[in-house]
Design a protein around this motif. Structure first.
Motif, PDB file in Angstrom:
ATOM      1  N   SER A  94     -14.395   7.701  34.096  1.00 19.03           N
ATOM      2  CA  SER A  94     -13.193   7.008  33.637  1.00 19.03           C
ATOM      3  C   SER A  94     -12.179   8.081  33.292  1.00 19.03           C
ATOM      4  N   VAL A  95     -10.976   7.975  33.854  1.00 19.98           N
ATOM      5  CA  VAL A  95     -10.028   9.072  33.716  1.00 19.98           C
ATOM      6  C   VAL A  95      -9.640   9.324  32.262  1.00 19.98           C
ATOM      7  N   GLY A  96      -9.645   8.273  31.444  1.00 21.14           N
ATOM      8  CA  GLY A  96      -9.288   8.461  30.045  1.00 21.14           C
ATOM      9  C   GLY A  96     -10.354   9.168  29.236  1.00 21.14           C
ATOM     10  N   LYS A  97     -11.589   9.121  29.712  1.00 24.37           N
ATOM     11  CA  LYS A  97     -12.698   9.724  28.975  1.00 24.37           C
ATOM     12  C   LYS A  97     -13.122  11.071  29.534  1.00 24.37           C
ATOM     13  N   ASP A  98     -13.021  11.252  30.823  1.00 19.17           N
ATOM     14  CA  ASP A  98     -13.494  12.481  31.452  1.00 19.17           C
ATOM     15  C   ASP A  98     -12.524  12.899  32.556  1.00 19.17           C
ATOM     16  N   PRO A  99     -11.292  13.279  32.193  1.00 18.89           N
ATOM     17  CA  PRO A  99     -10.311  13.624  33.234  1.00 18.89           C
ATOM     18  C   PRO A  99     -10.719  14.822  34.068  1.00 18.89           C
ATOM     19  N   ASP A 100     -11.420  15.794  33.471  1.00 20.16           N
ATOM     20  CA  ASP A 100     -11.823  16.967  34.249  1.00 20.16           C
ATOM     21  C   ASP A 100     -12.695  16.564  35.431  1.00 20.16           C
ATOM     22  N   ALA A 101     -13.548  15.565  35.227  1.00 21.29           N
ATOM     23  CA  ALA A 101     -14.421  15.127  36.317  1.00 21.29           C
ATOM     24  C   ALA A 101     -13.624  14.490  37.446  1.00 21.29           C
ATOM     25  N   THR A 102     -12.489  13.881  37.135  1.00 25.94           N
ATOM     26  CA  THR A 102     -11.701  13.249  38.203  1.00 25.94           C
ATOM     27  C   THR A 102     -11.062  14.296  39.104  1.00 25.94           C
ATOM     28  N   TYR A 103     -10.647  15.422  38.529  1.00 22.22           N
ATOM     29  CA  TYR A 103     -10.117  16.498  39.369  1.00 22.22           C
ATOM     30  C   TYR A 103     -11.226  17.047  40.271  1.00 22.22           C
TER      31      TYR A 103
ATOM     32  N   TYR B 211     -12.483   6.753  43.450  1.00 17.26           N
ATOM     33  CA  TYR B 211     -11.283   5.967  43.168  1.00 17.26           C
ATOM     34  C   TYR B 211     -10.968   6.105  41.683  1.00 17.26           C
ATOM     35  N   THR B 212      -9.894   6.815  41.366  1.00 20.86           N
ATOM     36  CA  THR B 212      -9.555   7.080  39.968  1.00 20.86           C
ATOM     37  C   THR B 212      -9.126   5.810  39.260  1.00 20.86           C
ATOM     38  N   LEU B 213      -9.811   5.488  38.175  1.00 19.60           N
ATOM     39  CA  LEU B 213      -9.449   4.362  37.320  1.00 19.60           C
ATOM     40  C   LEU B 213      -9.681   4.743  35.863  1.00 19.60           C
ATOM     41  N   LYS B 214      -8.989   4.051  34.986  1.00 20.25           N
ATOM     42  CA  LYS B 214      -9.190   4.278  33.555  1.00 20.25           C
ATOM     43  C   LYS B 214     -10.526   3.711  33.107  1.00 20.25           C
ATOM     44  N   HIS B 215     -10.937   2.639  33.756  1.00 21.87           N
ATOM     45  CA  HIS B 215     -12.164   1.940  33.368  1.00 21.87           C
ATOM     46  C   HIS B 215     -13.178   2.020  34.505  1.00 21.87           C
TER      47      HIS B 215
ATOM     48  N   GLU C 114       1.677  12.126  32.267  1.00 26.94           N
ATOM     49  CA  GLU C 114       1.325  13.526  32.087  1.00 26.94           C
ATOM     50  C   GLU C 114       0.178  13.922  33.025  1.00 26.94           C
ATOM     51  N   TYR C 115      -0.768  13.022  33.240  1.00 26.71           N
ATOM     52  CA  TYR C 115      -1.862  13.301  34.179  1.00 26.71           C
ATOM     53  C   TYR C 115      -1.297  13.597  35.561  1.00 26.71           C
ATOM     54  N   TYR C 116      -0.353  12.778  35.991  1.00 25.24           N
ATOM     55  CA  TYR C 116       0.239  12.988  37.306  1.00 25.24           C
ATOM     56  C   TYR C 116       0.989  14.320  37.356  1.00 25.24           C
ATOM     57  N   MET C 117       1.777  14.590  36.342  1.00 18.43           N
ATOM     58  CA  MET C 117       2.579  15.806  36.348  1.00 18.43           C
ATOM     59  C   MET C 117       1.704  17.057  36.368  1.00 18.43           C
ATOM     60  N   GLY C 118       0.557  16.996  35.712  1.00 18.91           N
ATOM     61  CA  GLY C 118      -0.308  18.158  35.626  1.00 18.91           C
ATOM     62  C   GLY C 118      -1.430  18.184  36.639  1.00 18.91           C
ATOM     63  N   TYR C 119      -1.416  17.233  37.586  1.00 23.70           N
ATOM     64  CA  TYR C 119      -2.561  17.091  38.480  1.00 23.70           C
ATOM     65  C   TYR C 119      -2.829  18.355  39.290  1.00 23.70           C
TER      66      TYR C 119
END
Length: 493
Positions: free
Chosen positions: A308-317, A351-355, A430-435
């Motif tokens: 979940s991008v809100g919990k583990d953003p590093d894993a989404t990258y 597929y990146t999602l918050k949930h 901010e996630y998008y800007m720093g992707y």
């Protein structure tokens, strides 16, 4: 990060190919252009230069009522896209509302207080020269119109009327129910539909309604204007929305107009305080789905519950780089599975999602090769978290290709507005800007950690779509797929 068209739409396209006897999967569509790849890495700006470029053309303000206003300057053509994004979608749906986020989308461009008669609304759109549409996804619903730049003021007012004061006329609701049910019928006629639905139930268990965009036929058929108003009052409030204006526009002018046109819409209650989104129940064991349809090849879908991008953003990258490397022509993964002849094609996707975004490996093979193909795939998956499976040399081109995709995405204002709206809702601006910056920091160890945490040895759902004749010849069972017995079984000769 791929796929805004959604996993199910990709596979509905595949289903058509299967019926026609195609031997290769359709190209994987990608979620907003950042996930795109190009044939070869090209010289690109540095990471910092890319972010600086985004900050130069993307302007952001928040009105007192909570409405976020995002302006993207692109003076290439004299057009402007005005888009309203709302944090709604299937993720807000209990079973009693399953499919109604989508039905609401259909009602948005209908009669409202300013245009109470259906023909008035359509006539005004024609006067503006507007092309308008909407789309419902899992975690965002967007509405947009593209107009000549000199119609910007009229376009912003037109969209505000639809957002502020819908009428939900019973005659229009009755007509749109039939339109949505027609979409349901068309999707249901696809060989893939049952696999999509059964995979969703298996992967998300009790919370499938929060991933099911098309919804439940009976819920859609029996909905009322009152249910539409509940959705409106709960989610269609300025503090749960973003206004994005992209194209041949001036940021100062847009911010002034936004305050003038939208600033007096009352702030609402935070919809997620009174109605929090429950977590997706974690899978506790492997599961399997087998669907029989009149197809000419065998489609395979294996899914895990991803980050979940809100919990583990590093894993989404890491997930995006991971998928890109495996999908690259000539990768060890493709050589062992596709070039060997076991698979016609195979794709890896997150597929990146918050949930809880899904991790998917999808492929196509033939009945006689199904078991050895699955066994070979199992062997590859088991290696994902082993040292040496990914190398630093493989990461560089992927990072460059994704950076190029971001630059290319800026070229078309309307598409870029949709992309920003998606990321605003799912992950935040901010996630998008720093992707690109954050994606570029990934190492082989990060990719192995991602695979170890979410894929290797983790519960998953295996789905198979094949003809009744092939299943009978294979004597294929769910138990075999769940237990992995295929590793020791040869295919049908």
């Amino acid at each position: 990060m791929p796929n805004p068209m959604s996993f199910s739409r990709h596979w509905r396209s595949l289903a058509c190919a299967l019926v026609l006897g195609a031997v290769a999967l359709p190209a994987q569509k990608t979620k907003p252009a950042r996930g795109a790849t190009v044939a070869a890495a090209a010289p690109i700006p540095t990471v910092l230069t890319q972010r600086a470029k985004l900050e130069k053309i993307i302007h952001h303000q928040v009105l007192a009522n909570g409405l976020e206003v995002i302006v993207v300057e692109n003076h290439g053509v004299p057009l402007a896209t005005v888009e309203m994004d709302v944090r709604n979608g299937s993720f807000t749906q209990t079973h009693e509302y399953e499919g109604l986020a989508h039905l609401y989308e259909h009602m948005f461009f209908k009669s409202n207080k300013d245009y109470p008669e259906p023909e008035q609304f359509i006539d005004r759109a024609a006067e503006l020269g507007a092309v308008f549409n909407g789309q419902t996804q899992e975690e965002v619903v967007n509405y947009y119109l593209t107009v000549p730049a000199d119609s910007l003021v009229g376009g912003m007012r037109f969209l505000a009327s639809a957002f502020r004061s819908p009428l939900f006329r019973e005659d229009e609701l009755a007509a749109e129910r039939e339109v949505v049910l027609g979409e349901y019928d068309r999707q249901e006629s696809s060989p893939y539909f049952k696999l999509d639905e059964q995979m969703g139930h298996a992967l998300y268990t009790t919370e499938w309604s929060r991933k099911n965009k098309i919804g439940d036929r009976e819920i859609v058929r029996t909905t009322t204007p009152e249910k539409m108003r509940i959705i409106q009052h709960r989610y269609y409030v300025p503090n749960n929305a973003a206004l994005i204006v992209a194209g041949d526009v001036s940021p100062d002018s847009v911010f002034r107009l936004a305050q003038e046109i939208y600033g007096d819409i009352p702030r609402g209650e935070d919809p997620f305080v009174a109605n929090p989104i429950p977590p997706i129940p974690p899978l506790t064991a492997n599961n399997a789905v087998i669907v029989e349809q009149p197809v000419n090849t065998v489609a395979v879908v294996i899914q895990w519950q991803g980050p979940s991008v809100g919990k583990d953003p590093d894993a989404t990258y890491a997930a995006d780089v991971f998928s890109g490397i495996l999908n690259q022509d000539g990768s060890a993964f493709q050589r062992r599975l596709v070039d060997s002849g076991l698979w016609h094609s195979i794709l890896v996707n997150y597929y990146t999602l918050k949930h809880t975004g899904p991790i998917t490996i999808s492929g196509e093979t033939t009945a006689d090769k199904l078991r050895p193909a699955l066994a070979a795939l199992d062997e590859e998956v088991a290696k994902f978290d082993q040292p040496g499976y990914f190398t630093a040399a493989e990461l560089g081109p992927q990072k460059q290709q994704r950076a190029v995709g971001t630059v290319l995405g800026l070229e078309r204002a309307s598409g870029f507005a949709h992309e920003l709206g998606f990321w605003w809702s799912v992950a935040g601006l901010e996630y998008y800007m720093g992707y690109i910056d954050n994606m570029a920091k990934r190492t082989p160890a990060d990719l192995r950690a991602y695979a170890h945490t979410y894929i290797v040895g983790k519960p998953h759902v295996t789905g198979i779509l094949l003809s009744p004749e092939d299943r009978k010849a294979l004597n294929l069972t769910k138990e075999e797929l769940i237990q992995g017995e295929r590793a020791n079984v040869v295919g049908v000769q």
